[in-house]
Scaffold this motif. Structure first.
Motif, PDB file in Angstrom:
ATOM      1  N   ARG A 216      -6.358  -9.384  -2.198  1.00 41.08           N
ATOM      2  CA  ARG A 216      -4.971  -9.514  -1.764  1.00 41.08           C
ATOM      3  C   ARG A 216      -4.825 -10.799  -0.935  1.00 41.08           C
ATOM      4  O   ARG A 216      -5.648 -11.067  -0.055  1.00 41.08           O
ATOM      5  CB  ARG A 216      -4.578  -8.296  -0.931  1.00 41.08           C
ATOM      6  CG  ARG A 216      -3.127  -8.242  -0.492  1.00 41.08           C
ATOM      7  CD  ARG A 216      -2.894  -6.985   0.338  1.00 41.08           C
ATOM      8  NE  ARG A 216      -3.296  -5.791  -0.390  1.00 41.08           N
ATOM      9  CZ  ARG A 216      -2.521  -5.144  -1.235  1.00 41.08           C
ATOM     10  NH1 ARG A 216      -1.291  -5.573  -1.449  1.00 41.08           N
ATOM     11  NH2 ARG A 216      -2.961  -4.064  -1.856  1.00 41.08           N
ATOM     12  N   GLN A 217      -3.792 -11.597  -1.224  1.00 45.18           N
ATOM     13  CA  GLN A 217      -3.559 -12.841  -0.479  1.00 45.18           C
ATOM     14  C   GLN A 217      -2.067 -13.028  -0.248  1.00 45.18           C
ATOM     15  O   GLN A 217      -1.242 -12.505  -1.012  1.00 45.18           O
ATOM     16  CB  GLN A 217      -4.102 -14.054  -1.253  1.00 45.18           C
ATOM     17  CG  GLN A 217      -5.600 -14.052  -1.468  1.00 45.18           C
ATOM     18  CD  GLN A 217      -6.062 -15.267  -2.254  1.00 45.18           C
ATOM     19  OE1 GLN A 217      -5.290 -16.152  -2.584  1.00 45.18           O
ATOM     20  NE2 GLN A 217      -7.356 -15.306  -2.565  1.00 45.18           N
TER      21      GLN A 217
ATOM     22  N   GLU B  42       3.264 -11.942  -1.158  1.00 45.37           N
ATOM     23  CA  GLU B  42       1.973 -11.257  -1.078  1.00 45.37           C
ATOM     24  C   GLU B  42       1.540 -10.909  -2.496  1.00 45.37           C
ATOM     25  O   GLU B  42       2.273 -10.238  -3.232  1.00 45.37           O
ATOM     26  CB  GLU B  42       2.078  -9.987  -0.239  1.00 45.37           C
ATOM     27  CG  GLU B  42       0.731  -9.291  -0.065  1.00 45.37           C
ATOM     28  CD  GLU B  42       0.812  -8.056   0.813  1.00 45.37           C
ATOM     29  OE1 GLU B  42      -0.154  -7.804   1.554  1.00 45.37           O
ATOM     30  OE2 GLU B  42       1.829  -7.343   0.744  1.00 45.37           O
TER      31      GLU B  42
ATOM     32  N   LEU C  65      -1.618  -7.941 -11.816  1.00 46.83           N
ATOM     33  CA  LEU C  65      -1.303  -8.312 -10.442  1.00 46.83           C
ATOM     34  C   LEU C  65      -0.029  -7.642  -9.957  1.00 46.83           C
ATOM     35  O   LEU C  65       0.750  -7.087 -10.739  1.00 46.83           O
ATOM     36  CB  LEU C  65      -1.210  -9.830 -10.287  1.00 46.83           C
ATOM     37  CG  LEU C  65      -0.166 -10.613 -11.087  1.00 46.83           C
ATOM     38  CD1 LEU C  65       1.220 -10.529 -10.454  1.00 46.83           C
ATOM     39  CD2 LEU C  65      -0.574 -12.073 -11.206  1.00 46.83           C
ATOM     40  N   GLU C  66       0.166  -7.738  -8.648  1.00 51.42           N
ATOM     41  CA  GLU C  66       1.357  -7.208  -7.998  1.00 51.42           C
ATOM     42  C   GLU C  66       1.853  -8.267  -7.013  1.00 51.42           C
ATOM     43  O   GLU C  66       1.088  -8.733  -6.163  1.00 51.42           O
ATOM     44  CB  GLU C  66       0.993  -5.914  -7.262  1.00 51.42           C
ATOM     45  CG  GLU C  66       2.164  -5.162  -6.693  1.00 51.42           C
ATOM     46  CD  GLU C  66       1.699  -3.812  -6.162  1.00 51.42           C
ATOM     47  OE1 GLU C  66       2.042  -2.779  -6.767  1.00 51.42           O
ATOM     48  OE2 GLU C  66       0.974  -3.798  -5.147  1.00 51.42           O
TER      49      GLU C  66
ATOM     50  N   THR D 116      -5.150 -14.481 -12.007  1.00 53.38           N
ATOM     51  CA  THR D 116      -6.129 -13.428 -11.856  1.00 53.38           C
ATOM     52  C   THR D 116      -7.423 -13.760 -12.598  1.00 53.38           C
ATOM     53  O   THR D 116      -7.447 -14.629 -13.471  1.00 53.38           O
ATOM     54  CB  THR D 116      -5.573 -12.103 -12.396  1.00 53.38           C
ATOM     55  OG1 THR D 116      -5.188 -12.290 -13.779  1.00 53.38           O
ATOM     56  CG2 THR D 116      -4.362 -11.662 -11.606  1.00 53.38           C
TER      57      THR D 116
ATOM     58  N   ALA E 139      -1.496  -9.311  -5.020  1.00 52.89           N
ATOM     59  CA  ALA E 139      -2.668  -8.447  -5.060  1.00 52.89           C
ATOM     60  C   ALA E 139      -3.119  -8.273  -6.500  1.00 52.89           C
ATOM     61  O   ALA E 139      -2.302  -7.996  -7.386  1.00 52.89           O
ATOM     62  CB  ALA E 139      -2.358  -7.082  -4.445  1.00 52.89           C
TER      63      ALA E 139
ATOM     64  N   ARG F  17      -4.754  -6.116  -9.381  1.00 50.68           N
ATOM     65  CA  ARG F  17      -4.675  -4.667  -9.579  1.00 50.68           C
ATOM     66  C   ARG F  17      -5.935  -4.077 -10.185  1.00 50.68           C
ATOM     67  O   ARG F  17      -6.006  -2.863 -10.401  1.00 50.68           O
ATOM     68  CB  ARG F  17      -3.474  -4.339 -10.470  1.00 50.68           C
ATOM     69  CG  ARG F  17      -2.135  -4.788  -9.894  1.00 50.68           C
ATOM     70  CD  ARG F  17      -0.988  -4.274 -10.735  1.00 50.68           C
ATOM     71  NE  ARG F  17      -0.916  -2.814 -10.706  1.00 50.68           N
ATOM     72  CZ  ARG F  17      -0.177  -2.093 -11.542  1.00 50.68           C
ATOM     73  NH1 ARG F  17       0.532  -2.688 -12.485  1.00 50.68           N
ATOM     74  NH2 ARG F  17      -0.166  -0.777 -11.441  1.00 50.68           N
TER      75      ARG F  17
ATOM     76  N   THR G 126     -10.250 -10.939  -8.746  1.00 50.16           N
ATOM     77  CA  THR G 126     -10.017 -11.912  -7.684  1.00 50.16           C
ATOM     78  C   THR G 126      -8.865 -12.822  -8.091  1.00 50.16           C
ATOM     79  O   THR G 126      -8.319 -12.708  -9.186  1.00 50.16           O
ATOM     80  CB  THR G 126     -11.282 -12.739  -7.407  1.00 50.16           C
ATOM     81  OG1 THR G 126     -11.674 -13.412  -8.619  1.00 50.16           O
ATOM     82  CG2 THR G 126     -12.417 -11.850  -6.939  1.00 50.16           C
TER      83      THR G 126
ATOM     84  N   THR H 246       5.385  -6.330 -10.852  1.00 50.57           N
ATOM     85  CA  THR H 246       4.028  -5.968 -11.224  1.00 50.57           C
ATOM     86  C   THR H 246       3.762  -6.357 -12.673  1.00 50.57           C
ATOM     87  O   THR H 246       4.674  -6.362 -13.505  1.00 50.57           O
ATOM     88  CB  THR H 246       3.773  -4.459 -11.066  1.00 50.57           C
ATOM     89  OG1 THR H 246       4.617  -3.734 -11.962  1.00 50.57           O
ATOM     90  CG2 THR H 246       4.026  -4.011  -9.646  1.00 50.57           C
TER      91      THR H 246
ATOM     92  N   LYS I 275      -9.627  -6.148  -6.483  1.00 49.51           N
ATOM     93  CA  LYS I 275      -8.269  -5.963  -5.945  1.00 49.51           C
ATOM     94  C   LYS I 275      -8.011  -6.841  -4.720  1.00 49.51           C
ATOM     95  O   LYS I 275      -7.500  -6.400  -3.700  1.00 49.51           O
ATOM     96  CB  LYS I 275      -8.017  -4.493  -5.619  1.00 49.51           C
ATOM     97  CG  LYS I 275      -8.071  -3.586  -6.837  1.00 49.51           C
ATOM     98  CD  LYS I 275      -7.701  -2.153  -6.498  1.00 49.51           C
ATOM     99  CE  LYS I 275      -7.716  -1.289  -7.758  1.00 49.51           C
ATOM    100  NZ  LYS I 275      -7.347   0.113  -7.476  1.00 49.51           N
TER     101      LYS I 275
ATOM    102  N   GLN J 108       0.824  -1.208   0.000  1.00 48.49           N
ATOM    103  CA  GLN J 108       0.000   0.000   0.000  1.00 48.49           C
ATOM    104  C   GLN J 108       0.855   1.255   0.000  1.00 48.49           C
ATOM    105  O   GLN J 108       0.560   2.234  -0.706  1.00 48.49           O
ATOM    106  CB  GLN J 108      -0.930  -0.011   1.210  1.00 48.49           C
ATOM    107  CG  GLN J 108      -2.024  -1.072   1.145  1.00 48.49           C
ATOM    108  CD  GLN J 108      -2.811  -1.163   2.436  1.00 48.49           C
ATOM    109  OE1 GLN J 108      -2.252  -1.035   3.527  1.00 48.49           O
ATOM    110  NE2 GLN J 108      -4.108  -1.391   2.319  1.00 48.49           N
TER     111      GLN J 108
END
Length: 530
Positions: free
Chosen positions: A242-243, A232, A203-204, A253, A234, A236, A258, A199, A240, A7
């Protein structure tokens, strides 16, 4: 720290680009005021977005009291109301970072990242502003590399290592962050480099001390595979989600933002730089077909080998005399052999070469698949497979090829009971007519091929026929030998005896001299150059 590392990175990136939402400004301001780590991260982004673009102006910018994020720049991307908020935010952040300004401006740019390319690689490297301090195979912040074919080994100053498999397109956005727009990339991150980030458009992935892989393809879901430690992840877009993934986990993705669980597959990644272009090889030298194995630098160490099959009845697959050693022999129109490897998806160049002997027991025309991979639908426009096949011509039967929607027919009869070397090269480009550019060789000589008259049902904005091979879908077949029924809907009866030997599938376009060398030496990588 109230913000997670991902973040915080996102908020700072949005701020320096002038697109930070007003609602997120208080939390970013609090982080900058109370966290030395946050200020250092802010400084790194400022160096990327400001110093590299205005290095020559350097000290003059400070003496002239120029804004770190100029209002003129923000005016280009924001409306008037948002501009006012961004200007206030910029002023506040500038005050917070005032004590760091001289350090930011006078500190040297992050050291370049060295990379090594495997033999046969083709790539284009560009630097922001034509960076003159970088030499040879080096990446600086902002450098972009487009890999047409081959593989690269990246060595970061932090100790991060990455093997990128082409085709690929990536940009180094900071000394600890890489944007992968396309490609298959493996990463090994040491403990001191925790927080390294990759990235894609979808996704990131933020490293938490681990080994992982990222797959990014323009027309498919992006993926993350974790092989050691944790990552981690996430999405994008959309929700969005995050897991945090642990070892042995993988996600792809979805269109709604999701993450869906998939099987982690280390075989899709290279963890060390190969000596040559990535390739697969089938020699068929074992006398027992049940012991045939897949070779080459893309083959797993403990591959499961081949699996004979049939559309009905019992497979009739034999081992017989080959052009070099032993060969795969099928006297039965209904039998085939499946390998344990998927073929290229058509996004980049590839070369297929093999020896074939056809002993017809009559003069009947043959319409047979020699080998192929992917999925084929009978409906128009449904072809998502690559095939080589026998087709009737004047005086016998020749070898042709199919790439997606386009079919080519060979012209030289080869059904004379002798061994013939056949090679197909797709160089990843298109002709002026918009067809995929395919070159065929018979016994080392370029083979005249005829384009099938069937019109293509799909063309892109440039008028080119797109090459899309389905290699992972539910109907996709791995590299399979003599599987006419798998793609034609039913096995085609024939009374010919076919022998196949020394199949090489190379992820790159070989030149004519390399085709000749492969024919003569039966070795890849070979030593001769065109």
């Amino acid at each position: 720290m109230s913000l997670s590392p991902v973040q915080l990175e996102t908020r700072i990136q949005e701020f320096v680009e002038g697109v930070l939402d007003e609602a997120h400004w208080p939390e970013l301001r609090a982080e900058l005021m109370h966290s030395q780590e946050a200020r250092e991260l802010y400084a790194a982004h400022v160096r990327m977005h400001s110093v590299l673009e205005r290095r020559v102006k350097g000290i003059k910018a400070v003496l002239a009291h120029e804004s770190l994020v100029p209002v003129e720049q923000l005016e280009k991307t924001r409306h008037r109301k948002t501009l006012h908020r961004a200007a206030l935010a910029a002023a506040a952040a500038l005050a917070i970072a005032a004590s760091l300004m001289w350090t930011i401006l006078l500190a040297p740019a992050p050291p370049p990242i060295a990379f090594e390319a495997t033999s046969g690689s083709r790539f284009t490297l560009t630097h922001p502003g034509g960076e003159s301090t970088l030499e040879g195979q080096e990446l600086g912040v902002g450098s972009r590399l487009v890999l047409e074919q081959g593989a690269l080994d990246l060595s970061f100053e932090s100790g991060v290592r990455s093997i990128v498999r082409g085709p690929a397109d990536f940009t180094l956005t900071s000394d600890n962050r890489l944007r992968l727009d396309e490609g298959v990339a493996w990463f090994r991150v040491p403990e001191k480099a925790v927080g390294f980030q990759v990235t894609t458009s979808e996704l990131e992935a933020t490293d938490l001390g681990t080994e992982f892989g990222v797959i990014s393809k323009p027309d498919d879901a992006d993926q993350v595979h974790v092989f050691d430690g944790r990552v981690e992840v996430a999405a994008r877009t959309g929700s969005k989600v995050r897991q945090i993934l642990s070892v042995g986990r993988a996600r792809k993705t979805t269109v709604v933002g999701t993450l869906t669980a998939i099987d982690a597959d280390a075989d899709r990644f290279l963890s060390k730089l190969p000596e040559s272009l990535p390739y697969l090889h089938w020699s068929f030298d074992e006398t027992d077909p049940g012991k045939w194995r897949t070779g080459g630098n893309l083959a797993p160490e403990n591959g499961t080998g081949m699996e004979p099959g049939t559309h009905q009845g019992t497979p009739e697959i034999e081992s017989g005399p080959g052009r070099f050693g032993r060969a795969l022999v099928t006297p039965d129109f209904d039998s085939f052999v499946s390998s344990d490897r998927i073929g290229p998806d058509g996004r980049g160049p590839f070369t297929l070469a093999y020896w074939l002997k056809v002993e017809p027991r009559s003069n009947a025309p043959l319409n047979l698949v020699v080998l192929g991979w992917g999925a084929r639908e009978v409906a128009p426009g449904g072809d998502k497979a690559f095939l080589t096949h026998l087709n009737p011509v004047a005086g016998g039967n020749a070898v042709g090829a199919t790439l997606g929607e386009v079919w080519w027919r060979g012209s030289t009869p080869i059904d004379d009971g002798q061994w013939h070397h056949h090679a197909v090269v797709y160089n990843g480009r298109h002709t002026t007519d918009g067809d995929p550019e395919v070159i065929c060789y018979i016994d080392g000589r370029r083979e005249p091929i005829l384009r099938d008259d069937e019109p293509a049902t799909h063309r892109d904005a440039q008028g080119n026929i797109p090459v899309v091979l389905d290699t992972t879908g539910p109907d996709a077949a791995p590299v399979t030998f003599f599987a006419s029924g798998k793609w034609q809907g039913q096995a085609t009866p024939h009374d010919a005896r076919l022998s196949l030997d020394e199949v090489f599938l190379i992820e790159g376009a070989l030149e004519p001299g390399q085709i000749l060398s492969l024919r003569d030496s039966n070795r890849y990588p070979n030593q001769e150059t065109p």
